[in-house]
Enzyme design. Structure first.
Site, PDB file in Angstrom:
ATOM      1  CB  CYS A 258      -0.977  -0.017   1.175  1.00 50.82           C
ATOM      2  SG  CYS A 258      -0.226   0.123   2.816  1.00 50.82           S
ATOM      3  CG  HIS A 306      -4.529   0.206   3.682  1.00 53.05           C
ATOM      4  ND1 HIS A 306      -3.855  -0.802   3.032  1.00 53.05           N
ATOM      5  CD2 HIS A 306      -5.333   0.775   2.751  1.00 53.05           C
ATOM      6  CE1 HIS A 306      -4.243  -0.861   1.766  1.00 53.05           C
ATOM      7  NE2 HIS A 306      -5.132   0.094   1.576  1.00 53.05           N
ATOM      8  CG  HIS A 318      -6.596   0.579  -1.997  1.00 53.99           C
ATOM      9  ND1 HIS A 318      -6.795  -0.217  -0.895  1.00 53.99           N
ATOM     10  CD2 HIS A 318      -7.651   0.331  -2.823  1.00 53.99           C
ATOM     11  CE1 HIS A 318      -7.913  -0.897  -1.039  1.00 53.99           C
ATOM     12  NE2 HIS A 318      -8.461  -0.581  -2.192  1.00 53.99           N
TER      13      HIS A 318
END
Length: 342
Positions: A258, A306, A318
């Site tokens: 990520c 994240h 993402h």
């Protein structure tokens, strides 16, 4: 890396250094020891999917710790190299000073004998004689200056060598933490794969379909445009990565985790971002979600474990978790920690 179908709030502090990295690894390893080896027969497929989601989330946290340790290792390697270079240059300076004093001794010898102070200097530790004013009285001004400089240079050299040794020891400690995090991530991902394999074919297919959702390009025409040309370039880079695989610890160009995706995307725009999602959270101005513009970074969960890139009209790009390629998803897919404009 964690599944983005279930909200989560876990704790991890970006500011942890080497000792905390090691402790985190031990904690993760202990958690792994309690992870199920197969599907829970009493809970059924739903419980198994929940366990897989938790494992992916835990692996993502460990991945960010791995990224942080890797970034620290890179910094330490550079510091070790600089300390060694300074030590080498210090030794060269000392050698030149000794050559100068050796030349003086040679001249004295040819003229009838070597000054005892110089003989003592060239054969041992000059600091001993710096403390004795009588020695300096027997040297000329030039030689006395060189002697003082030599003593200072030798002390500096000792400090540089000590610093290099300390940095090298810290680097080795960081490498150990790095390997430990890697084992933790790999073990959790392997356990998740075993759990998925234990699901009935129809359940596994449904999970896979959910993992592949969001690959289509949504309508991004609504809302304000990027806040700058650099943000626009970063958005274009992130969108070009859609469909590429999630690879833990990777920051492109063929695979991403990520924070690797957002770091790589901004690098294509000439902007350097930190490696971890926790650090990226503070890599710019924080703005309300209602004012988000394409190119802004959206971090999730209370620990910012994240990160995604906002691309407009309520959508982010993402790298979700293993098995799910880089994709579009709604900005509200998980609890939002912050929105940052680099």
């Amino acid at each position: 890396m964690a599944s983005h179908r279930r909200p989560s709030a876990s704790g991890f502090d970006r500011g942890a250094r080497i000792t905390l990295l090691s402790a985190a690894a031990a904690t993760a390893a202990a958690a792994l020891g309690t992870a199920p080896a197969g599907a829970d027969p009493s809970g059924g497929p739903a419980a198994t999917r929940a366990q897989v989601d938790r494992l992916y989330e835990q692996a993502e946290k460990a991945t960010e710790q791995y990224n942080e340790a890797g970034e620290r290792a890179d910094e330490l390697r550079a510091q070790v190299d600089r300390a060694r270079d300074r030590a080498a240059r210090g030794q060269e300076a000392i050698n030149r000073m000794r050559d100068t004093l050796g030349s003086v001794a040679g001249a004295q010898y040819r003229s009838g004998g070597v000054d005892p102070a110089l003989a003592l200097l060239l054969s041992g530790d000059p600091d001993t004689y710096l403390e004795r004013a009588a020695v300096l009285d027997r040297l000329g001004d030039r030689e006395a200056t060189v002697l003082r400089d030599l003593g200072r240079a030798q002390r500096r050299l000792g400090q540089e060598r000590s610093e290099a040794a300390r940095k090298l020891a810290e680097l080795e400690h960081t490498r150990t933490a790095l390997a430990r995090h890697k084992r933790t991530v790999e073990a959790k991902l392997a356990t998740a794969e075993r759990l998925l394999a234990s699901l009935p074919a129809a359940e596994r297919a449904a999970y896979d379909r959910a993992s592949r959702s969001g690959r289509g390009v949504p309508d991004l025409s609504g809302g304000a445009g990027p806040s700058s040309a650099r943000a626009a370039a970063a958005v274009a880079a992130a969108q070009s990565a859609v469909g590429k695989p999630y690879v833990w610890g990777a920051n492109g160009p063929s695979g991403f985790d990520c924070s690797g995706l957002t770091q790589w995307s901004y690098a294509q725009a000439g902007v350097g971002l930190p490696r971890t999602s926790q650090a990226q959270r503070y890599a710019g101005q924080q703005v309300p979600l209602s004012q988000a513009r394409p190119g802004d970074l959206v971090t999730y969960r209370s620990d910012a474990s994240h990160v995604a890139m906002y691309v407009g009209n309520g959508q982010v790009v993402h790298a979700p978790y293993p098995g799910a390629a880089v994709r579009y998803d709604p900005v509200g897919m998980m609890p939002i920690a912050s929105v940052t404009r680099p």
